[in-house]
Design a protein around this motif. Structure first.
Motif, PDB file in Angstrom:
ATOM      1  N   VAL A  23       0.874  -1.046  -0.044  1.00 31.85           N
ATOM      2  CA  VAL A  23      -0.039  -0.070   0.052  1.00 31.85           C
ATOM      3  C   VAL A  23       0.908   1.296  -0.188  1.00 31.85           C
ATOM      4  CG1 VAL A  23      -1.784   1.278   1.284  1.00 31.85           C
ATOM      5  CG2 VAL A  23      -1.601  -1.293   1.293  1.00 31.85           C
ATOM      6  N   LEU A  25       1.366   5.318  -0.527  1.00 28.87           N
ATOM      7  CA  LEU A  25       0.884   6.708  -0.695  1.00 28.87           C
ATOM      8  C   LEU A  25       1.717   7.685  -1.425  1.00 28.87           C
ATOM      9  CD1 LEU A  25      -1.680   8.228   0.489  1.00 28.87           C
ATOM     10  CD2 LEU A  25      -0.162   9.144   2.130  1.00 28.87           C
ATOM     11  N   ILE A  27       2.890  11.305  -2.400  1.00 29.91           N
ATOM     12  CA  ILE A  27       2.704  12.783  -1.967  1.00 29.91           C
ATOM     13  C   ILE A  27       3.659  13.795  -2.844  1.00 29.91           C
ATOM     14  CG2 ILE A  27       2.605  14.504  -0.183  1.00 29.91           C
ATOM     15  CD1 ILE A  27       1.615  12.111   1.448  1.00 29.91           C
ATOM     16  N   ILE A  28       3.279  14.491  -3.434  1.00 27.89           N
ATOM     17  CA  ILE A  28       4.086  15.365  -4.305  1.00 27.89           C
ATOM     18  C   ILE A  28       3.894  16.765  -3.690  1.00 27.89           C
ATOM     19  CG2 ILE A  28       4.597  16.439  -6.658  1.00 27.89           C
ATOM     20  CD1 ILE A  28       4.344  13.446  -7.783  1.00 27.89           C
ATOM     21  N   THR A 138      15.259   8.815   7.364  1.00 30.51           N
ATOM     22  CA  THR A 138      15.016   9.321   5.945  1.00 30.51           C
ATOM     23  C   THR A 138      15.573  10.814   6.168  1.00 30.51           C
ATOM     24  OG1 THR A 138      13.376   7.678   5.547  1.00 30.51           O
ATOM     25  CG2 THR A 138      14.083   9.411   3.637  1.00 30.51           C
ATOM     26  N   VAL A 148      11.155   8.436   9.875  1.00 30.22           N
ATOM     27  CA  VAL A 148      12.070   7.284  10.509  1.00 30.22           C
ATOM     28  C   VAL A 148      11.040   5.941  10.393  1.00 30.22           C
ATOM     29  CG1 VAL A 148      10.937   7.539  12.837  1.00 30.22           C
ATOM     30  CG2 VAL A 148      13.136   6.403  12.573  1.00 30.22           C
ATOM     31  N   SER A 149      11.431   4.654  10.349  1.00 30.03           N
ATOM     32  CA  SER A 149      10.803   3.601  10.288  1.00 30.03           C
ATOM     33  C   SER A 149      11.742   2.429  11.127  1.00 30.03           C
ATOM     34  CB  SER A 149      10.307   3.036   9.078  1.00 30.03           C
ATOM     35  OG  SER A 149      11.578   2.544   8.303  1.00 30.03           O
ATOM     36  N   THR A 179      16.982  11.575   0.225  1.00 31.82           N
ATOM     37  CA  THR A 179      16.386  11.808  -0.998  1.00 31.82           C
ATOM     38  C   THR A 179      17.246  11.870  -2.229  1.00 31.82           C
ATOM     39  OG1 THR A 179      14.821  13.274   0.104  1.00 31.82           O
ATOM     40  CG2 THR A 179      14.745  13.093  -2.380  1.00 31.82           C
ATOM     41  N   TYR A 180      16.985  10.950  -3.096  1.00 29.08           N
ATOM     42  CA  TYR A 180      17.653  10.737  -4.519  1.00 29.08           C
ATOM     43  C   TYR A 180      17.384  11.884  -5.493  1.00 29.08           C
ATOM     44  CZ  TYR A 180      18.126   6.071  -2.889  1.00 29.08           C
ATOM     45  OH  TYR A 180      18.446   4.814  -2.051  1.00 29.08           O
ATOM     46  N   GLY A 182      16.199  12.907  -8.824  1.00 27.48           N
ATOM     47  CA  GLY A 182      15.482  11.900  -9.521  1.00 27.48           C
ATOM     48  C   GLY A 182      16.315  12.115 -11.188  1.00 27.48           C
TER      49      GLY A 182
ATOM     50  N   ILE B 600       9.011  13.908  -4.785  1.00 21.32           N
ATOM     51  CA  ILE B 600       8.192  12.582  -4.732  1.00 21.32           C
ATOM     52  C   ILE B 600       8.462  11.495  -3.565  1.00 21.32           C
ATOM     53  CG2 ILE B 600       9.202  11.303  -6.790  1.00 21.32           C
ATOM     54  CD1 ILE B 600       6.474  10.262  -7.277  1.00 21.32           C
ATOM     55  N   TYR B 601       7.547  11.358  -2.602  1.00 18.20           N
ATOM     56  CA  TYR B 601       7.759  10.655  -1.704  1.00 18.20           C
ATOM     57  C   TYR B 601       6.640   9.172  -1.984  1.00 18.20           C
ATOM     58  CZ  TYR B 601       9.798  14.557   0.312  1.00 18.20           C
ATOM     59  OH  TYR B 601      10.361  15.835   0.390  1.00 18.20           O
ATOM     60  N   LEU B 602       7.460   8.174  -1.647  1.00 21.74           N
ATOM     61  CA  LEU B 602       6.445   6.776  -1.539  1.00 21.74           C
ATOM     62  C   LEU B 602       6.386   6.427  -0.190  1.00 21.74           C
ATOM     63  CD1 LEU B 602       7.733   4.715  -4.732  1.00 21.74           C
ATOM     64  CD2 LEU B 602       6.224   6.752  -4.474  1.00 21.74           C
ATOM     65  N   ILE B 603       5.186   6.572   0.325  1.00 21.30           N
ATOM     66  CA  ILE B 603       5.239   6.231   1.799  1.00 21.30           C
ATOM     67  C   ILE B 603       4.391   5.081   2.258  1.00 21.30           C
ATOM     68  CG2 ILE B 603       4.382   7.242   3.969  1.00 21.30           C
ATOM     69  CD1 ILE B 603       5.184  10.030   2.635  1.00 21.30           C
ATOM     70  N   ASP B 604       4.665   4.396   2.888  1.00 21.93           N
ATOM     71  CA  ASP B 604       3.864   3.018   3.378  1.00 21.93           C
ATOM     72  C   ASP B 604       2.671   3.496   4.196  1.00 21.93           C
ATOM     73  OD1 ASP B 604       2.903   0.706   4.822  1.00 21.93           O
ATOM     74  OD2 ASP B 604       4.637  -0.438   4.255  1.00 21.93           O
ATOM     75  N   ALA B 605       1.522   3.242   3.812  1.00 20.53           N
ATOM     76  CA  ALA B 605       0.292   3.886   4.480  1.00 20.53           C
ATOM     77  C   ALA B 605       0.087   3.567   5.941  1.00 20.53           C
ATOM     78  CB  ALA B 605      -0.812   3.906   3.461  1.00 20.53           C
ATOM     79  N   ASN B 609       6.638   4.636   6.863  1.00 20.89           N
ATOM     80  CA  ASN B 609       7.850   4.253   6.335  1.00 20.89           C
ATOM     81  C   ASN B 609       8.118   4.754   4.980  1.00 20.89           C
ATOM     82  OD1 ASN B 609      10.260   3.242   5.778  1.00 20.89           O
ATOM     83  ND2 ASN B 609       9.598   1.173   4.945  1.00 20.89           N
ATOM     84  N   ILE B 610       9.086   5.776   4.811  1.00 23.30           N
ATOM     85  CA  ILE B 610       9.158   6.295   3.508  1.00 23.30           C
ATOM     86  C   ILE B 610      10.176   5.308   2.684  1.00 23.30           C
ATOM     87  CG2 ILE B 610      10.324   8.311   2.165  1.00 23.30           C
ATOM     88  CD1 ILE B 610       9.769   9.873   4.956  1.00 23.30           C
ATOM     89  N   ILE B 611       9.310   4.837   1.601  1.00 23.65           N
ATOM     90  CA  ILE B 611       9.918   3.670   0.951  1.00 23.65           C
ATOM     91  C   ILE B 611      11.159   4.296  -0.160  1.00 23.65           C
ATOM     92  CG2 ILE B 611       9.491   1.790  -0.512  1.00 23.65           C
ATOM     93  CD1 ILE B 611       6.632   1.755   0.650  1.00 23.65           C
ATOM     94  N   SER B 613      12.206   8.412  -1.892  1.00 24.31           N
ATOM     95  CA  SER B 613      12.050   9.858  -2.176  1.00 24.31           C
ATOM     96  C   SER B 613      13.107  10.191  -3.262  1.00 24.31           C
ATOM     97  CB  SER B 613      11.988  10.407  -0.713  1.00 24.31           C
ATOM     98  OG  SER B 613      13.307  10.322  -0.399  1.00 24.31           O
ATOM     99  N   ALA B 614      12.635  11.138  -4.058  1.00 22.69           N
ATOM    100  CA  ALA B 614      13.385  11.556  -5.093  1.00 22.69           C
ATOM    101  C   ALA B 614      12.969  12.877  -5.272  1.00 22.69           C
ATOM    102  CB  ALA B 614      13.373  10.908  -6.328  1.00 22.69           C
TER     103      ALA B 614
END
Lengths: 238, 834
Positions: A23, A25, A27-28, A138, A148-149, A179-180, A182, B600-605, B609-611, B613-614
């Motif tokens: 799952v 999400l 966000i931009i 992160t 953080v995770s 952050t990378y 792009g 852009i951030y891909l986040i585990d809902a 967890n930020i999977i 980000s770029a």
């Protein structure tokens, strides 16, 4: 679809995406302002780690330790969490893992700061892994703390009983992710490839030196089979 | 002579017979054309009507169009600049020309009414862009003049007259106007006069443009209005046909209390009459005499009264009635189109713009000639809903619902339903063998077809109107108007979220859809629930709080209803169906992620967890995101290279298969392998979506809407981030296309061929019952519906499939094999006896 843009656009869990891996999400955020950095003059970042086993909204966090990020680029990290675990904590951990509660971890760049990042995990997984957790922090490219995770090894609770002497202290691994940048369209390599191909063609280097059979076997074999088959059927006819 | 004649005749015959041509034709469905398009103009704001029966309209979508008086169809349509500061301010016609002024006079254009061709274009000089003044513009087409005033609240008024023919600008000195505030309503009431009403002191001011000063001012109470009649919402409204009149009539709107008709008479304002409770007022010329038409609401209907403008007496023979259905709301504006009947008696038609954005032409006595549903030009949300099962199929479904019934009744129901099922199956097979329309059942009934291709498209418009549209034909099945429902609006983005709370699959429960918006007056949450197939209202309620964010839940309750999650202005989580709140509170998270570029951030809902980000530097929006399965595709504008780029991210678990049996969302899996690549797209992008199919086996394609009005279907394989720069044989095995930085726009990928779909704002996709087919609807100014087959029609038999031949061959084969078996057995027996 789970794309959220702006505040009103909705995020719904689609039933159709059965092959979804996780799952997500997305966000931009465009052109927003950066939060104050917790970076020292010499490029070091100090993160204060607090944790709590209290359940509910009014949890009280106690200090777990300090993470020092020496360099964001190389991901060089050191941490100190010597006094994080006492007998009281161990007792509470056992009790909370039995009741299926959560263990919460909070990170901030200043002590007792209102700007913090927070994560949680099942208390039982922390207990059953004998306090071996993997913390991933992160940052964005400017060094601002994003998130953080935490997870543990093993991460699944199976009801294992851990002896008290293995719960003496945290056995943590800390990863730092930033952050990378792009990727942009790779036109240069593509043009190089085209030019190389052109040059090769001009030199005639890529001439096919394979034998006639090696080149056209895919046409010869079906033809042979066809001939053989028709021959055999004639025989059968006689 | 005769021989020569006969020879030429024969020669001609031969030539003519050579010209005979065998022509073949196909039906639309045989070439796979199942699409339809609706052309719209938007909510009508300005109307120009001339005696020859031409209606020119300018709309809120900045469209100028000529409508056919007979059927309301669009004769021609011009799409003007769509920016909000470039709105059409004034539209005036003169013989064969109409002149439009947009924005603050950036565009002054003259159009040929008959053809829609632009004749000339100019702009207003002396026009400081970004000036703080309020500007009112009026075109006097007959004099070839553009009149405009610049008003500085608290400062003064300056009037200008621009002569188009000579290109000269006449400027009057700035006149002081201390009464002018932001609340003052000003309108041009004729080619010479500007009228203003100031709601605080309740004073009417009239300014004569040519002289630059104001000719008169009078308070409404001194004109004879009772102060109880005057509300704070006072507005000036010009009256039709008063442009060239010496003593123009104009109207002051008294909020909900009706209208006050005023007249300017040589430097003084005179009260003509007060019309309490009147909706609108208009005029028309009959035989050189001006008549006044008043629209009076009466018992849910309207009555049109006619007054003679010289004596102000009622004209009985020109009275009219009007019946506006409840799904149209109230009348916003009335335009009288006079004509002479066959018996030379005067009569009229009424062109009405209504609250639901529709445009209706009615006869004097209420007969509706045509209506245009312009609310469809501002669609905000779309859902495609399955039709219910037929009665026989529904009975089979019901069998499983019979919980607690005893064995014998269950047996009986099962046997009867299965007998019915057999009957329909046999009938269907016979029909299929006859080759008669098994693919396209074409039933007009709203019952699910075999392949799930016939659906209801539910559309929610910004006007608060909800439509149900037949997906096969594009006709409106039902429409409901919710007057108090307004969209959420933030940063210029409007939204009216639409949710399918319960799908059609749960018989005996009926399907249910929910729209969430704001209440018009209070701004609090407004929930409107309805039946998507019939349009019946199930429930509507105003919430006691404002809604900030909303989402539908993935769970269903015992009645198969999905809950809707609301986040109110105090950041409290609320659930509309009042269940599962507790569990969700744990999963709720707040984000404050910040940056200076496009991040852009891909986040585990679940865990936050930020999977991945770029960030992309030196870029700007608009950004469109498509997310499905394990990939994300988004586009942005690169300011450095000045081009649109599409970026694609794919997540892989890596070479190791994770332990799928012991899986918990609470424990994030190992960081996935992330592949990220960016491509150049040779056009801007208005909207993006991906194809959805029933089982997700079919290839994924992206549907990209381009500003040219084309809808491109681009295979996802082109956006694979793993496309190799140096292709190797193993890449070819995997089906990876070699890397080319620019994405192609193949002409055969344009799914709307020559049907330009203008100003697309969104695309909605839905699966059909056929795995190969995906249904898409693109909405913007126009609506376009089509079927796409990303992996071709692999599960559909062609129309000319030889059912008879195949079955004949099969049965013959069976027969022959049986006979030969018998013969072989006999032969073997004989051989044995020898």
């Amino acid at each position: 679809m789970a794309a959220c843009l702006g505040r009103y656009i909705t995020c719904e869990n689609s039933v159709n995406n059965r092959l979804r891996v996780n799952v997500l999400l997305i966000i931009i955020i465009l052109n927003t302002v950066s939060v104050a950095l917790g970076q020292d003059g010499d490029g070091q970042l100090v993160l204060y780690m607090d944790h709590s086993l209290d359940q509910g909204a009014t949890a009280e966090f106690t200090s777990r330790g300090v993470i020092t990020v020496h360099s964001l680029r190389s991901g060089e990290v050191s941490w100190n969490q010597e006094n994080a675990v006492d007998s009281l904590f161990v007792e509470q951990l056992k009790q909370v893992s039995r009741s299926g509660g959560y263990y919460r971890l909070k990170l901030s760049t200043k002590q007792n700061d209102d700007n913090f990042v927070l994560t949680f995990m099942n208390a039982c997984s922390l207990y059953e892994s004998a306090l071996s957790d993997i913390v991933t922090v992160t940052f964005d490219q400017g060094g601002a703390l994003l998130g953080v995770s935490a997870t543990t090894v093993p991460s699944i609770c199976q009801g294992t009983v851990i002896s008290d002497n293995r719960l003496a202290g945290f056995n943590s691994t800390v990863y730092v992710v930033s952050t990378y940048t792009g990727p942009s369209p790779d036109t240069a390599t593509y043009i190089q490839r085209l030019e190389k191909e052109k040059a090769e063609k001009a030199r005639g280097e890529n001439q096919d030196n394979r034998s006639f059979l090696a080149k056209y076997w895919m046409y010869i074999v079906p033809l042979l089979i066809f001939v053989l088959l028709s021959g055999s059927s004639e025989q059968g006819g006689r | 002579m005769t021989t020569v004649n006969s020879k030429t005749m024969i020669f001609l015959l031969i030539v003519l017979s050579c010209m005979f041509h065998n022509s073949l034709s196909l039906y639309e469905d045989q070439i796979g054309k199942f699409d339809w398009k609706l052309e719209l103009v938007g909510e009508v704001n300005h109307v120009h009507y001339d005696e020859s029966g031409k209606i020119v309209v300018a709309t809120d979508k900045n469209v100028l169009a000529l409508l056919n008086l007979r059927n309301g169809s669009i004769v021609w349509r011009q799409l003007l600049e769509k920016g909000s500061h470039e709105k059409v301010q004034s539209l005036q016609g003169h013989f064969q020309d109409v002149i439009t002024v947009q924005g603050r006079g950036e565009y002054v254009r003259c159009w040929d009414v008959a053809s829609g061709v632009m004749k000339w274009e100019t702009f207003l000089p002396n026009n400081p862009i970004g000036s703080s003044s309020i500007m009112k513009i009026h075109v006097a087409a007959a004099n070839k003049q553009v009149l405009f005033v610049e008003m500085y609240p608290g400062g003064g008024i300056q009037a200008f007259v621009y002569n188009i023919r000579e290109g000269t600008l006449k400027k009057s000195p700035k006149a002081p106007a201390p009464w002018l505030t932001e609340l003052t309503s000003c309108e041009f009431v004729s080619h010479k006069h500007l009228a203003c009403v100031e709601p605080v002191t309740r004073t009417v001011h009239v300014i004569l443009i040519e002289e630059g000063g104001y000719s008169s001012s009078a308070s409404l109470t001194s004109l004879g209005l009772k102060s109880s009649d005057i509300t704070t919402e006072l507005k000036i409204k010009p009256v039709a046909n008063q442009e060239a009149v010496e003593h123009p009539l104009f109207v002051v709107e008294l909020g909900n209390n009706g209208l006050a008709l005023l007249q300017l008479q040589s430097a003084t304002v005179k009260m003509v009459r007060v019309f309490p409770g009147v909706a609108d007022l208009s005029t028309a010329w009959f035989d050189g005499q001006l008549y006044l038409f008043v629209l009076l609401p009466k018992d849910e209907n309207y009555k049109v009264l006619c007054l003679d403008s010289s004596s102000w007496t009622e004209q009985q023979e020109l009275e009219g009635t009007l019946n506006v259905p409840s799904h149209r709301g109230s009348v916003k504006k009335m335009i009288v189109l006079p004509f002479l009947r066959k018996d030379k008696e005067p009569s009229y038609k009424l062109l009405l713009t209504l609250e639901d954005h529709s445009l209706v032409l009615v006869h004097q006595h209420g007969k509706v000639f045509w209506s245009r549903e312009e609310a469809l030009a501002s669609v905000l949300s779309v859902e495609i809903v399955d039709l219910p099962l037929s009665d026989t199929d529904a009975k089979i479904e019901q069998e499983f619902e019979l919980a607690g019934a005893d064995v014998t009744t269950a047996l009986i129901t099962r046997l009867t339903t299965q007998a019915l099922q057999l009957q329909t199956f046999l009938l269907g097979t016979l029909m299929g063998l006859g080759g008669k329309g098994s693919f396209e059942s074409g039933t007009s009934e709203l019952i699910r077809d075999k392949f799930g291709l016939h659906k209801v498209i539910v559309l929610v418009s910004a006007s608060g109107k909800v439509f149900g549209i037949d997906s096969l034909t594009g006709t409106i099945i039902w429409q409901t108007f919710v007057p108090d429902l307004v969209p959420f609006n933030e940063e210029g983005q409007s939204a009216l979220p639409l949710f399918v709370s319960r799908t059609t699959a749960h018989i005996p429960f009926f399907p249910q859809c929910t729209v969430l918006g704001k209440h018009k007056r209070t701004g609090q949450g407004y929930i409107f629930t309805f039946h998507p197939i019939t349009g019946q209202t199930v429930d509507q309620q105003v919430l006691s709080y404002k809604v900030i964010q909303t989402s539908i839940l993935g769970y269903v309750n015992s009645e198969f209803l999905r809950g809707i999650l609301l986040l109110d202005d105090e950041l409290k989580v609320r659930s509309f169906s009042s269940f599962l709140v507790e569990r969700l509170r744990d999963k709720f998270f707040i984000l404050f992620v910040i940056s200076a570029t496009l991040n852009i951030y891909l986040i585990d809902a679940v865990t936050g967890n930020i999977i991945y980000s770029a960030s992309h530097k030196r870029t700007r929006g608009p950004v469109h995101v498509v997310h499905s399965e394990n990939w994300v595709v988004y586009n942005y504008y690169n300011e450095k290279y000045r081009r649109t780029e599409i970026s694609s991210i794919e997540l892989y678990e890596g070479k190791m298969q994770s332990n799928t049996t012991a899986f918990s969302s609470l424990n994030p899996p190992f960081p996935p392998l992330v592949e990220h690549q960016t491509y150049i797209f040779p056009s801007q992008i208005d909207a993006m979506a991906h194809t959805l199919t029933e089982r997700g086996i079919t290839n994924k394609h992206l549907i990209i809407a381009m500003p040219t009005g084309a809808l491109l279907e681009l295979p996802k394989a082109f956006l694979d981030p793993r496309r190799p720069v140096h292709p190797l044989p193993e890449h070819r095995e995997e089906g990876l296309i070699p890397y080319i930085p620019e994405l192609p726009v193949p002409a055969e990928g344009i799914i709307n061929y020559n049907l330009t779909v203008n100003h697309i704002r969104g695309i909605h996709t839905a699966p059909s019952g056929l795995e190969s087919t995906c249904l898409i609807i693109a909405y913007g100014l126009d609506l376009f519906y089509a079927r796409v087959t990303p992996s071709k029609t692999f599960d559909i038999l062609k129309d000319d499939f030889e059912h008879f031949l195949i079955s004949a061959v099969l049965s013959a084969l069976l027969l022959v094999s049986y006979v030969t078996k018998k013969l072989a057995a006999r032969k073997a027996l004989r051989a044995a006896w020898k």
